[in-house]
Design a protein around this motif. Structure first.
Motif, PDB file in Angstrom:
ATOM      1  N   LYS A 164       0.840  -1.200   0.000  1.00 42.71           N
ATOM      2  CA  LYS A 164       0.000   0.000   0.000  1.00 42.71           C
ATOM      3  C   LYS A 164       0.871   1.245   0.000  1.00 42.71           C
ATOM      4  O   LYS A 164       0.645   2.187  -0.769  1.00 42.71           O
ATOM      5  N   GLN A 165       1.904   1.216   0.867  1.00 41.56           N
ATOM      6  CA  GLN A 165       2.812   2.350   0.984  1.00 41.56           C
ATOM      7  C   GLN A 165       3.524   2.631  -0.345  1.00 41.56           C
ATOM      8  O   GLN A 165       3.646   3.781  -0.764  1.00 41.56           O
ATOM      9  N   LEU A 166       3.961   1.551  -1.015  1.00 41.77           N
ATOM     10  CA  LEU A 166       4.660   1.719  -2.296  1.00 41.77           C
ATOM     11  C   LEU A 166       3.708   2.246  -3.365  1.00 41.77           C
ATOM     12  O   LEU A 166       4.061   3.126  -4.149  1.00 41.77           O
ATOM     13  N   TRP A 167       2.491   1.685  -3.404  1.00 41.99           N
ATOM     14  CA  TRP A 167       1.531   2.119  -4.418  1.00 41.99           C
ATOM     15  C   TRP A 167       1.106   3.567  -4.202  1.00 41.99           C
ATOM     16  O   TRP A 167       0.750   4.270  -5.125  1.00 41.99           O
ATOM     17  N   CYS A 168       1.159   3.977  -2.933  1.00 38.90           N
ATOM     18  CA  CYS A 168       0.768   5.338  -2.578  1.00 38.90           C
ATOM     19  C   CYS A 168       1.807   6.366  -3.036  1.00 38.90           C
ATOM     20  O   CYS A 168       1.497   7.532  -3.208  1.00 38.90           O
ATOM     21  N   SER A 169       3.048   5.881  -3.203  1.00 32.65           N
ATOM     22  CA  SER A 169       4.142   6.817  -3.479  1.00 32.65           C
ATOM     23  C   SER A 169       4.240   7.151  -4.967  1.00 32.65           C
ATOM     24  O   SER A 169       3.856   6.353  -5.822  1.00 32.65           O
ATOM     25  N   THR A 170       4.748   8.326  -5.245  1.00 31.50           N
ATOM     26  CA  THR A 170       4.941   8.747  -6.635  1.00 31.50           C
ATOM     27  C   THR A 170       5.934   7.820  -7.331  1.00 31.50           C
ATOM     28  O   THR A 170       5.733   7.414  -8.472  1.00 31.50           O
ATOM     29  N   LYS A 171       6.996   7.476  -6.601  1.00 33.19           N
ATOM     30  CA  LYS A 171       8.025   6.607  -7.171  1.00 33.19           C
ATOM     31  C   LYS A 171       7.461   5.261  -7.603  1.00 33.19           C
ATOM     32  O   LYS A 171       7.882   4.682  -8.598  1.00 33.19           O
ATOM     33  N   GLY A 172       6.519   4.741  -6.792  1.00 31.55           N
ATOM     34  CA  GLY A 172       5.917   3.450  -7.095  1.00 31.55           C
ATOM     35  C   GLY A 172       5.234   3.472  -8.447  1.00 31.55           C
ATOM     36  O   GLY A 172       5.389   2.548  -9.262  1.00 31.55           O
ATOM     37  N   LEU A 173       4.506   4.540  -8.696  1.00 35.53           N
ATOM     38  CA  LEU A 173       3.780   4.670  -9.953  1.00 35.53           C
ATOM     39  C   LEU A 173       4.764   4.835 -11.116  1.00 35.53           C
ATOM     40  O   LEU A 173       4.622   4.209 -12.170  1.00 35.53           O
ATOM     41  N   GLU A 174       5.789   5.664 -10.874  1.00 34.51           N
ATOM     42  CA  GLU A 174       6.826   5.872 -11.904  1.00 34.51           C
ATOM     43  C   GLU A 174       7.488   4.548 -12.290  1.00 34.51           C
ATOM     44  O   GLU A 174       7.723   4.279 -13.463  1.00 34.51           O
ATOM     45  N   ALA A 175       7.774   3.740 -11.267  1.00 31.00           N
ATOM     46  CA  ALA A 175       8.454   2.463 -11.535  1.00 31.00           C
ATOM     47  C   ALA A 175       7.573   1.559 -12.382  1.00 31.00           C
ATOM     48  O   ALA A 175       8.058   0.879 -13.296  1.00 31.00           O
ATOM     49  N   LEU A 176       6.275   1.551 -12.103  1.00 27.57           N
ATOM     50  CA  LEU A 176       5.356   0.742 -12.897  1.00 27.57           C
ATOM     51  C   LEU A 176       5.341   1.230 -14.346  1.00 27.57           C
ATOM     52  O   LEU A 176       5.379   0.436 -15.286  1.00 27.57           O
ATOM     53  N   PHE A 177       5.305   2.562 -14.510  1.00 29.43           N
ATOM     54  CA  PHE A 177       5.330   3.137 -15.860  1.00 29.43           C
ATOM     55  C   PHE A 177       6.596   2.723 -16.597  1.00 29.43           C
ATOM     56  O   PHE A 177       6.548   2.285 -17.743  1.00 29.43           O
ATOM     57  N   SER A 178       7.744   2.835 -15.896  1.00 26.47           N
ATOM     58  CA  SER A 178       8.999   2.536 -16.598  1.00 26.47           C
ATOM     59  C   SER A 178       9.111   1.050 -16.905  1.00 26.47           C
ATOM     60  O   SER A 178       9.683   0.650 -17.916  1.00 26.47           O
ATOM     61  N   TYR A 179       8.511   0.197 -16.021  1.00 24.25           N
ATOM     62  CA  TYR A 179       8.498  -1.237 -16.305  1.00 24.25           C
ATOM     63  C   TYR A 179       7.672  -1.517 -17.549  1.00 24.25           C
ATOM     64  O   TYR A 179       8.094  -2.243 -18.455  1.00 24.25           O
ATOM     65  N   MET A 180       6.471  -0.895 -17.616  1.00 24.15           N
ATOM     66  CA  MET A 180       5.600  -1.059 -18.778  1.00 24.15           C
ATOM     67  C   MET A 180       6.322  -0.604 -20.039  1.00 24.15           C
ATOM     68  O   MET A 180       6.262  -1.248 -21.087  1.00 24.15           O
ATOM     69  N   HIS A 181       7.010   0.528 -19.913  1.00 23.29           N
ATOM     70  CA  HIS A 181       7.728   1.090 -21.049  1.00 23.29           C
ATOM     71  C   HIS A 181       8.817   0.124 -21.537  1.00 23.29           C
ATOM     72  O   HIS A 181       8.930  -0.153 -22.733  1.00 23.29           O
ATOM     73  N   SER A 182       9.587  -0.414 -20.586  1.00 17.60           N
ATOM     74  CA  SER A 182      10.672  -1.330 -20.978  1.00 17.60           C
ATOM     75  C   SER A 182      10.108  -2.590 -21.619  1.00 17.60           C
ATOM     76  O   SER A 182      10.691  -3.147 -22.540  1.00 17.60           O
ATOM     77  N   LYS A 183       8.947  -3.050 -21.122  1.00 15.55           N
ATOM     78  CA  LYS A 183       8.305  -4.228 -21.703  1.00 15.55           C
ATOM     79  C   LYS A 183       7.866  -3.933 -23.142  1.00 15.55           C
ATOM     80  O   LYS A 183       7.973  -4.778 -24.026  1.00 15.55           O
ATOM     81  N   THR A 184       7.351  -2.711 -23.351  1.00 10.95           N
ATOM     82  CA  THR A 184       6.874  -2.337 -24.678  1.00 10.95           C
ATOM     83  C   THR A 184       8.035  -2.229 -25.658  1.00 10.95           C
ATOM     84  O   THR A 184       7.963  -2.722 -26.782  1.00 10.95           O
ATOM     85  N   THR A 185       9.111  -1.606 -25.209  1.00 12.86           N
ATOM     86  CA  THR A 185      10.261  -1.433 -26.107  1.00 12.86           C
ATOM     87  C   THR A 185      10.973  -2.759 -26.365  1.00 12.86           C
ATOM     88  O   THR A 185      11.603  -2.925 -27.404  1.00 12.86           O
ATOM     89  N   GLU A 186      10.865  -3.707 -25.412  1.00 12.65           N
ATOM     90  CA  GLU A 186      11.438  -5.044 -25.620  1.00 12.65           C
ATOM     91  C   GLU A 186      10.829  -5.714 -26.836  1.00 12.65           C
ATOM     92  O   GLU A 186      11.498  -6.433 -27.566  1.00 12.65           O
ATOM     93  N   LYS A 187       9.511  -5.514 -26.977  1.00 16.80           N
ATOM     94  CA  LYS A 187       8.791  -6.163 -28.085  1.00 16.80           C
ATOM     95  C   LYS A 187       9.101  -5.455 -29.382  1.00 16.80           C
ATOM     96  O   LYS A 187      10.023  -5.429 -30.009  1.00 16.80           O
TER      97      LYS A 187
END
Lengths: 254, 254, 254
Positions: free
Chosen positions: B231-254
């Motif tokens: 909950k604490q991680l999801w609440c944080s700005t960094k948590g959201l950023e990390a999810l975005f960058s993970y999604m981005h890296s997954k997209t660019t991998e393909k």
């Protein structure tokens, strides 16, 4: 099963040699007494091994049926208490216990292995705790020690489904620490026992104390609960019926 | 993931069949309800298996991003509570849970396996909890159960480095108790489930109780802590950023 | 043994490079200080590796004899306290510790591995804790962590009988999580460390906290007891005699 103590002057003295192949309350009591003697003598460690081709076959269903048919309430208490004291004797034994398994170890004979300290097996050994099929719940603290050692999935497959483990499987999963060839099994064991017995007795006992002391209260509690549950099952009509139907299925199998 | 209960008369009745391939709070709630029903009916054990080639893919990052982008504070609480209750439902389930894994089990789908009782896998199965890469901390009590079962080194390699385990590796390390060939996987599982269901219901439930009861308070505490941290991680700005960058890296991998 | 920290910008900076091959109280104190510095700097994780072909040889018997011969009471306290603080520094370290073992890891060098988080080994590595033969009791919390990871039978065979584990054995039993080929060992390790260091620092530290926090009080207690016992043995005449006779047997072996 034989109980040997390994004395100061590095010779093996046979202490008890009755068969634990079919443990009964009487046999279990004698083992407790033997462990008591071994605790008091000047030996450094205890060697459990077996004569013949079977290490231990567990509680005999026909024995259970015989006793429980006469006086269910009294006999279920008596047998459960014998199991409890037998397991407690292993939990409280202070010198290292080395086990050498040269054949099948079933039921209690497999359950108590994690209460011992070093476990060596012959290629011919195998391990099974078919408690659920026998309408029994786990004993010998196996409900606690098996998941700890084997992981919860394999522990439950043994306890619920009666999964058999070969010596090699038992070794790769941690129940046994080394497997030896049947023909040289005894020599390999004695070689290692002799070396172990050359260590200082205080160091061996204190090392065992460090490894075990933190677990003793947990094991005592688990043992108590397991034996309560066994007594309850043996006391019930269904428990007796299940033993009968198991015996019947075994007979018709043959 | 399908949830089946295995009833008295040894027939299989499908209870729920929605996909846990992409668990969302909604799906997790439905599973809790299904577990509640299975606890109350007259079945002896629960069989978790999957339709198709995936067992469970874990929480969907795009789902998390979508929800957390709208109302971070509220949604992080809502999702963390759904995970907590989902895991609690497994911790508290009293009948044996058998899991049959025929494909990849990721995230929560791998984490909850040690909360189940018997785990069988097809050769095609594999296991991964890539939480750190997803900016997530462990869930499903895996911070406690994985080190217990796999040893701390491998557990951390899975949790910190996203190490993938093959079915054979998972079996040799104790997460899984047996691996079967994909073409005969279902038959092998049903054969064993039927045999297990021939055991007495009280014996099965009491055996599970003996194996589990000592751990339940620990697991409850661990689950609570893990979900607080998520909950604490999801609440944080960094948590959201990390999810975005993970999604981005997954997209660019393909 | 070298201690490296792996900093934010994914470069490796050497922090300490003295040899832990023969840990003495002085060296152990320096490692504690280095761990303290690494805890405070902006690195994400710690990498322990070794230069040359030995990871750690454990406490030097000749060193122990030298010190204990001068002032048994004072020196036994001093050395036991150094061991205690050294082990505590690992128990309390909050960032993930990665260990790369490229050669033999003996005594304390093997014992502390379960206090680290990810353990990789070269095919050339091997592991031994010959404490009983050296008239020593277990240290580094191995009396608790070894049975947890290896199962009680193998743990005791290591602690009581000085059983050597090859890298592959240590891996299949959970002390090590992966074994790499000696010639590419460093590359394989650095590849994985870099990937791990790309994770968020908070996520790494909180994940470690979830995995470890529940065990810290137990480990502190075990460490205290182990060091008390070592002090007691070193204080005794028999302890010193045993070290002498071990040294003698080693000399005559050559």
């Amino acid at each position: 099963m034989k109980i040997w103590t390994y004395d100061k002057c590095v010779s093996v003295s046979e202490l008890v040699s009755y068969e634990l192949k079919r443990p009964s309350p009487l046999i279990m009591k004698e083992v407790c007494r033997a462990l008591g003697n071994a605790a008091a003598d000047d030996s450094k460690l205890l060697l459990l091994s077996s004569v013949g081709t079977v290490f231990c076959s567990g509680l005999e269903p026909s024995y259970l049926i015989g006793r429980l048919s006469t006086d269910r309430r009294k006999e279920s208490s008596r047998i459960a208490e014998a199991v409890r004291d037998f397991v407690l004797a292993f939990i409280h034994f202070k010198k290292p216990i080395v086990v050498a398994i040269n054949g099948p170890a079933l039921g209690l004979g497999a359950s108590i292995l994690p209460l011992c300290d070093v476990v060596w097996a012959s290629e011919r050994a195998w391990f099974q705790t078919p408690c659920a099929a026998l309408h029994l719940t786990p004993s010998g603290c196996s409900s606690y020690t098996f998941p700890q050692i084997l992981g919860v999935a394999l522990a439950n497959e043994m306890l619920f489904c009666g999964r058999k483990l070969t010596a090699q499987e038992a070794c790769s999963r941690g129940l046994v620490s080394q497997v030896f060839w049947p023909t040289t099994f005894n020599q390999e064991v004695m070689l290692r026992v002799k070396e172990m017995a050359s260590c200082n007795a205080v160091v061996l006992e204190e090392s065992k104390c460090l490894v075990r002391s933190i677990l003793i209260p947990v094991l005592e509690e688990v043992n108590e609960k397991e034996c309560q549950m066994l007594k309850q099952l043996w006391c019930s009509t269904k428990g007796l019926e299940a033993l009968f139907s198991y015996m019947h299925s075994k007979t018709t199998e043959k």
